[in-house]
Design an enzyme around this catalytic site. Structure first.
Site, PDB file in Angstrom:
ATOM      1  N   GLU A   8      43.055  34.185  47.674  1.00  0.00           N
ATOM      2  CA  GLU A   8      43.620  33.594  46.566  1.00  0.00           C
ATOM      3  C   GLU A   8      46.197  34.011  47.111  1.00  0.00           C
ATOM      4  OE1 GLU A   8      40.979  33.981  43.542  1.00  0.00           O
ATOM      5  OE2 GLU A   8      41.151  35.344  45.200  1.00  0.00           O
ATOM      6  N   ASP A  81      38.335  35.734  44.579  1.00  0.00           N
ATOM      7  CA  ASP A  81      37.945  36.226  43.413  1.00  0.00           C
ATOM      8  C   ASP A  81      36.547  36.581  42.754  1.00  0.00           C
ATOM      9  OD1 ASP A  81      40.568  37.518  43.781  1.00  0.00           O
ATOM     10  OD2 ASP A  81      41.185  36.868  41.622  1.00  0.00           O
ATOM     11  N   ASP A  83      34.640  35.951  39.810  1.00  0.00           N
ATOM     12  CA  ASP A  83      34.349  35.399  39.052  1.00  0.00           C
ATOM     13  C   ASP A  83      34.545  33.960  39.109  1.00  0.00           C
ATOM     14  OD1 ASP A  83      37.199  34.464  39.331  1.00  0.00           O
ATOM     15  OD2 ASP A  83      37.561  36.183  37.909  1.00  0.00           O
ATOM     16  N   GLU A  85      36.561  31.419  38.076  1.00  0.00           N
ATOM     17  CA  GLU A  85      37.919  30.710  38.850  1.00  0.00           C
ATOM     18  C   GLU A  85      37.477  30.899  40.052  1.00  0.00           C
ATOM     19  OE1 GLU A  85      39.816  28.623  36.953  1.00  0.00           O
ATOM     20  OE2 GLU A  85      38.614  29.429  35.231  1.00  0.00           O
ATOM     21  N   TYR A 301      38.742  45.127  40.602  1.00  0.00           N
ATOM     22  CA  TYR A 301      39.073  44.224  40.593  1.00  0.00           C
ATOM     23  C   TYR A 301      39.270  44.166  38.939  1.00  0.00           C
ATOM     24  CZ  TYR A 301      39.157  39.315  40.050  1.00  0.00           C
ATOM     25  OH  TYR A 301      39.342  38.171  38.888  1.00  0.00           O
ATOM     26  N   ARG A 303      39.421  41.952  36.082  1.00  0.00           N
ATOM     27  CA  ARG A 303      38.883  40.812  35.464  1.00  0.00           C
ATOM     28  C   ARG A 303      37.446  40.716  35.121  1.00  0.00           C
ATOM     29  NH1 ARG A 303      42.894  37.509  38.562  1.00  0.00           N
ATOM     30  NH2 ARG A 303      44.550  36.624  36.760  1.00  0.00           N
ATOM     31  N   HIS A 347      29.562  43.686  38.093  1.00  0.00           N
ATOM     32  CA  HIS A 347      30.954  43.671  38.040  1.00  0.00           C
ATOM     33  C   HIS A 347      31.171  45.477  38.078  1.00  0.00           C
ATOM     34  CE1 HIS A 347      31.978  39.489  37.686  1.00  0.00           C
ATOM     35  NE2 HIS A 347      31.393  39.626  38.659  1.00  0.00           N
TER      36      HIS A 347
END
Length: 831
Positions: A8, A81, A83, A85, A301, A303, A347
Site C-alpha cells: 500500500e 495489509d 485485514d 481493507e 501489524y 490493527r 493475528h
C-alpha cells in the site's frame, strides 16, 4: 520479466525493497485503487446491492503505473495489509491487473511484521485472496453508504445541510451525549470519611481508616452525625489491636497490546490521540532506516484484537529476559493470554519484531513521539513474558468501643513487594496507597494497646460519572462490541471533525450540534442507532468474514428492517390532514413574486404551492418537508398573510413563529455575505480563472487537489447553489493567490469584495529580492540540513525553491521575504 510485488505505501515498498533486492519490482498502490463514487449513491439495491466501483481520482496515475508494470511481470504478488481493507485492496488490484496480463499468476501474501524472514516466509507460503474477508469489507462499505446517504437528508431537513449521519459514529456520539446528560442531571450527595492516627508504645504513628461500625458498612451523610461519631470515638475505650494478618498474593503481568489497549495506554500515559497513536504505530510497522542501508519494521501489524504471541517471539523474549534480568525473572512456562471470542487467532498482538532492539538502542534512530510509543510497546511485551510479582498485604485492625455503645473498627494496610517480577520492567507502582510501613504493622500483635492521637473527619460529596477521554471511550466501544481495531481512531476523529464533539483538556464534550444530531437520530430512528443493534451488525460482519453467512443475505436482512424504519422516520412530524389543509388555504389570493432563475435553477413560489396543493388533493398527505417549506413561504409573504395567520390554530401559529425566526436569521446571514456579482452571477468570476494553472496534487491519502476543489466550487455556484462562508473565503484566497494569472483580477476583487492590498510585484520589493538572491547565489558552504523531529530543514533547497519561484514571475509572500532576509544575514560573510 521481473516479479511484481504490490504493497500500500511507499515506505513499506522501500523497506521491503532493501530486503528482497532486484528480483522484485515493488510498487505502492497508495491505498484503495477503487471505491464507491464520491458524489453518487453507487449501489444498486434492487440488484443484490451491487456496488458500482470507480477508480478514485488520486489512484488513476498509480493504476496506470501498476498496469504498465503488470504487463512485464511474470508473477504478481499482492502484499497488502492482513485485514479486511488489505484483502479488498488486493481483490480490486487483481480485477484491474488481470486483463492486462492473463499469463502471470497472482499470489496473495500476508505478513504481520516487516522483517526479511517474515517476508520470505510469506512468499514461500503464498496463497489466494480470502473472498470472505473481501465480502466483509464490501458489506461494511455498502452498509455505511446506505445509512449515510439515506439518513443524512433527514438530518438536513431538521438541521440544515452540512450535518451527516454515520452508522457507527452516531452510536459513539450517543454514548458521549448520554454521559453528558448524566453529568448535567447529577445531584451531589454529602458523605463523610473518617480516619485516626494511633501511636504505639514506641511512639510510632499508625494511620488508619474507619472501616466498619458494628461490623457493618456505613454511610454518614450529615455534619451532626459525623460529630456524634467523633465524640463517641474520642470518649470510647482504649484502642486495641484485634488482628494482624499477612496475606501473600501474586500479580500477573498484563497481556501485550491490542489496538484498543495500545490506544488507551498511549492516551493515558503519553496523551496521544487515537489518530496520532495509529500514525506513529504505522511508521514503526512500515519500517525505519537503521543506518548503513538497513531498514526494518520495528513492530508487528498494529490493527489487531488478538493477544496471541508467536512461539519464536516468546523464545526470543525468554532469552532476552534471562540475559538482562536473570533466570528468576522467567515464569516456569511461557505466559499465554486468552483472546476474546471475536478475536482473530491468526493475528498477533502488537510487539517488537526484535526484542533485542531496546528503546535505548533506537534513541538516535526514532524521533521523540515514535520512541515514546515504541518504548511503551517494548516494555509491555517484555513484561508480558516475565514472572509474576509476589507481594505481601499486611492488614492491622484496631477496635474502639465508642461511648455510644457502638464498636468502631479501624483498618490499616501496607504492601510489601517480596519479588518484583514484571514490575521491575513496567515501572508500575503498587496500586494500593499504603497507610504506613509494612514492618511497623507486622510488629503489632493482637491485644496491643494503642493511643488515639488524632481523629480526622472529612466532608465529601459524591461526584458525577467522568466525561469520556479517548481512552475510556475506546474501552467502552470495545466492551459494547462497537467498531473494530481498524475503526476506533476514525470514529473518534470523525465526530470531532464534524463538530459534534469537542476535546477539552483531553475530555470529550458534545457540542450543541452534537446534542441536536443525536437527539434527532435517536428520536427518529431509535432501532437503527440502538447500541445493541450497532453491536449486532458488527457481529454479523464478523460472521460474513468467518463464512457463516453470505454478505448479500446479511444486507437483505438489514435492509428489510431498515426500510420501514426509514419510511416511518420520513413520515414523522408530518402534519395531520386538517392542519395541512388549513395552512394551504392561507395562500389563496396571494400575489407571488415572479419566478427567479439563479444559475441553472428556477424558483417559482406559485408553482410550488400549486404542486403541493395538487399532491395533497390526491393523497390527503403532506410531508414534514413540504409543511416546513410552506411555513417558510408564509414568513416570506407575511405582510399579505398576517390576518389569515392570526386565525390559524395555536399549534400552527407556534410552528409559523419558529419558521419566521429561522427565515429572518437566514435573510440576515445572507445580507452579510458579499453580493453575488451581477451580469451572470458567478460566471464572470469563474471565467476569470480560465488561464490559471493549478499545481498537480501529490499522491497520497491526504493530499489536497486545489484544481479539483476549484472545479467543485464552480460546479456548485453555476448550478444555482449558494456558496457557504467558508467556500467564499476559500475562493477569495485563491483569487489572491493566483491574481497574476486572472484575466481580470480587478473585476474579481471587486465582485468578491476583496480589500487586501496587492503586494508590489515591481519596484523596491523586486529590487530587494533580486539583491538577496544574488547574494545567496555566491554561497558555497551551506549548513548541513538540521533535523527537527521527522523533518529536516535544508537552507540550500529553500533558497533554490524561492529563486525558482521568483524567476517564474510568482509573487513572494511577506513571510518568504522575511525568511530570505534572515538567510542572507546569516551567510553575509560568504557574499
Amino acid at each position: 520479466m521481473s516479479k511484481l510485488l504490490i504493497v500500500e505505501s511507499p515506505t513499506k515498498a522501500r523497506t521491503i525493497g532493501r530486503m528482497l533486492g532486484t528480483d522484485y519490482n515493488i510498487i505502492a498502490s497508495m491505498g484503495h485503487v477503487r471505491d464507491l463514487p464520491e458524489h453518487d449513491f453507487g449501489i444498486d439495491i434492487a440488484n443484490s446491492f451491487a456496488p458500482q466501483y470507480v477508480d478514485t481520482p488520486r489512484s488513476r496515475p498509480v493504476v496506470k503505473s501498476l498496469k504498465d508494470a503488470a504487463k512485464k511481470a511474470k508473477e504478481i504478488y499482492l502484499a497488502t495489509d492482513p485485514d479486511r481493507e488489505g484483502e479488498a485492496i488486493a481483490w480490486h488490484l487483481k480485477n484491474l491487473l488481470a486483463p492486462v496480463n492473463r499469463k502471470a499468476p497472482f499470489h496473495r501474501v500476508t505478513f504481520h511484521e516487516i522483517t526479511r524472514q517474515a517476508i520470505e516466509n510469506a512468499i514461500s507460503n503464498r496463497g489466494d485472496i480470502d473472498i470472505n474477508l473481501v465480502d466483509a469489507q464490501q458489506a461494511r462499505r455498502i452498509l455505511d453508504r446506505i445509512v449515510g446517504y439515506q439518513v443524512s437528508p433527514l438530518l438536513w431537513r431538521k438541521l440544515g445541510k452540512g450535518s451527516s449521519a454515520g452508522r457507527v459514529q452516531s452510536a459513539a456520539l450517543r454514548l458521549i451525549v448520554e454521559r453528558e446528560r448524566e453529568i448535567l442531571s447529577f445531584t451531589p450527595e454529602e458523605y463523610w470519611n473518617f480516619a485516626a492516627i494511633f501511636s504505639t508504645a514506641g511512639k510510632e504513628s499508625i494511620q488508619s481508616k474507619l472501616f466498619k461500625i458494628n461490623q457493618k458498612d456505613f454511610v454518614v451523610s450529615s455534619a451532626s452525625e459525623a460529630e456524634k461519631i467523633e465524640n463517641a470515638v474520642k470518649n470510647g475505650s482504649i484502642p486495641t489491636v484485634i488482628a494482624v494478618t499477612v496475606q501473600e498474593r501474586k500479580r500477573n503481568p498484563y497481556p501485550p497490546f491490542t489496538t484498543s489497549t495500545l490506544q488507551q495506554a498511549a492516551n493515558q500515559l503519553l496523551h496521544y490521540s487515537a489518530t496520532s497513536t495509529m500514525r506513529y504505530a504505522q511508521q514503526l510497522y512500515e519500517g525505519v532506516d537503521l543506518g548503513n542501508g538497513n531498514s526494518a519494521g520495528l513492530i508487528t501489524y498494529m490493527r489487531t484484537d488478538s493477544v496471541t504471541i508467536a512461539k519464536e517471539a516468546q523464545i526470543a523474549a525468554a532469552n532476552f529476559i534471562r540475559s538482562a534480568y536473570g533466570e528468576e525473572y522467567l515464569p516456569p512456562k511461557f505466559n499465554y493470554y486468552k483472546n476474546k471470542a471475536a478475536a482473530q487467532e491468526a493475528h498477533e498482538a502488537i510487539r517488537p519484531t526484535d526484542v533485542t532492539r531496546t528503546p535505548e538502542s533506537l534513541a538516535n534512530v526514532l524521533d521523540g513521539p515514535q520512541l515514546k510509543l515504541y518504548t511503551l510497546i517494548w516494555k509491555r511485551f517484555v513484561a508480558s513474558q516475565m514472572a509474576q510479582a509476589r507481594q505481601e498485604l499486611v492488614t492491622a485492625d484496631v477496635n474502639i468501643n465508642g461511648s455510644d455503645s457502638n464498636s468502631y473498627l479501624f483498618r490499616s494496610t501496607a504492601t510489601l513487594t517480596i519479588f518484583p517480577g514484571f514490575l521491575t520492567l513496567s515501572g508500575e507502582s503498587k496500586t494500593e496507597k499504603d497507610d504506613c510501613r509494612p514492618a511497623l504493622l507486622r510488629s503489632l500483635k493482637a491485644d496491643d494497646k494503642l493511643t488515639l492521637t488524632e481523629f480526622i473527619k472529612e466532608q465529601k460529596f459524591t461526584e458525577p460519572p467522568p466525561r469520556f477521554s479517548e481512552a475510556s471511550l475506546i474501552k467502552l466501544l470495545e466492551e459494547n462490541g462497537i467498531g473494530r481495531p481498524s475503526t476506533y481512531a476514525t470514529i473518534i476523529r470523525t465526530i470531532q471533525d464534524r463538530s459534534y464533539v469537542d476535546k477539552v483538556q483531553n475530555k470529550l464534550l458534545p457540542t450543541e450540534l452534537g446534542f441536536s444530531v443525536n437527539d434527532f437520530l435517536v428520536g427518529s430512528l431509535p432501532e437503527l442507532f440502538d447500541i445493541g443493534f450497532t453491536a449486532q451488525m458488527e457481529q454479523k460482519l464478523d460472521d460474513v468474514e468467518a463464512g457463516s453467512i453470505h454478505w448479500i443475505q446479511m444486507m437483505t436482512d438489514f435492509y428489510n428492517d431498515f426500510r420501514p424504519w426509514l419510511t416511518a422516520a420520513k413520515e414523522s412530524g408530518a402534519p395531520e390532514a386538517d392542519k395541512a389543509s388549513a395552512l394551504l388555504d392561507i395562500f389563496n389570493g396571494v400575489k407571488f413574486e415572479e419566478k427567479q432563475k439563479i444559475g441553472r435553477k428556477v424558483f417559482d413560489d406559485s408553482m410550488f404551492v400549486d404542486s403541493v396543493r395538487g399532491k395533497f388533493a390526491e393523497s390527503s398527505k403532506m410531508s414534514d418537508k413540504q409543511y416546513q417549506a410552506l411555513l417558510t413561504l408564509a414568513a416570506k409573504y407575511a405582510a399579505q398573510l398576517n390576518e389569515k395567520i392570526a386565525l390559524l390554530s395555536p399549534e400552527i401559529q407556534a410552528d409559523f413563529a419558529e419558521a419566521a425566526t429561522r427565515y429572518q436569521e437566514r435573510i440576515e446571514a445572507e445580507s452579510q455575505r458579499p453580493p453575488v456579482p451581477e451580469d451572470g452571477g458567478y460566471a464572470p468570476v469563474f471565467a476569470a480563472f480560465e488561464n490559471v494553472t493549478f499545481p498537480e496534487a501529490k499522491p497520497g491519502r491526504f493530499s489536497f487537489d486545489e484544481g479539483k476543489f476549484f472545479k467543485s466550487l464552480k460546479r456548485q455556484a453555476l448550478s444555482g447553489k449558494a456558496l457557504s462562508e467558508k467556500q467564499l473565503s476559500a475562493l477569495k484566497k485563491m483569487a489572491v493567490k493566483y491574481r497574476s494569472q486572472l484575466t481580470d483580477a480587478d473585476a474579481v476583487f471587486s465582485a468578491l469584495q476583496i480589500t487586501e492590498e496587492k503586494p508590489a510585484e515591481t519596484g523596491n520589493d523586486t529590487e530587494k529580492i533580486s539583491a538577496l538572491l544574488k547574494q545567496l547565489s555566491k554561497v558555497g558552504n551551506w549548513a548541513v540540513p538540521e533535523k527537527k523531529g521527522r523533518f529536516a530543514f535544508d537552507e540550500k533547497k529553500f533558497y533554490q525553491s524561492i529563486s525558482n519561484q521568483f524567476n517564474e514571475g510568482k509573487t513572494l509572500s511577506a513571510k518568504q521575504i522575511a525568511a530570505l532576509e534572515k538567510l542572507a544575514a546569516k551567510y553575509q560573510e560568504q557574499a
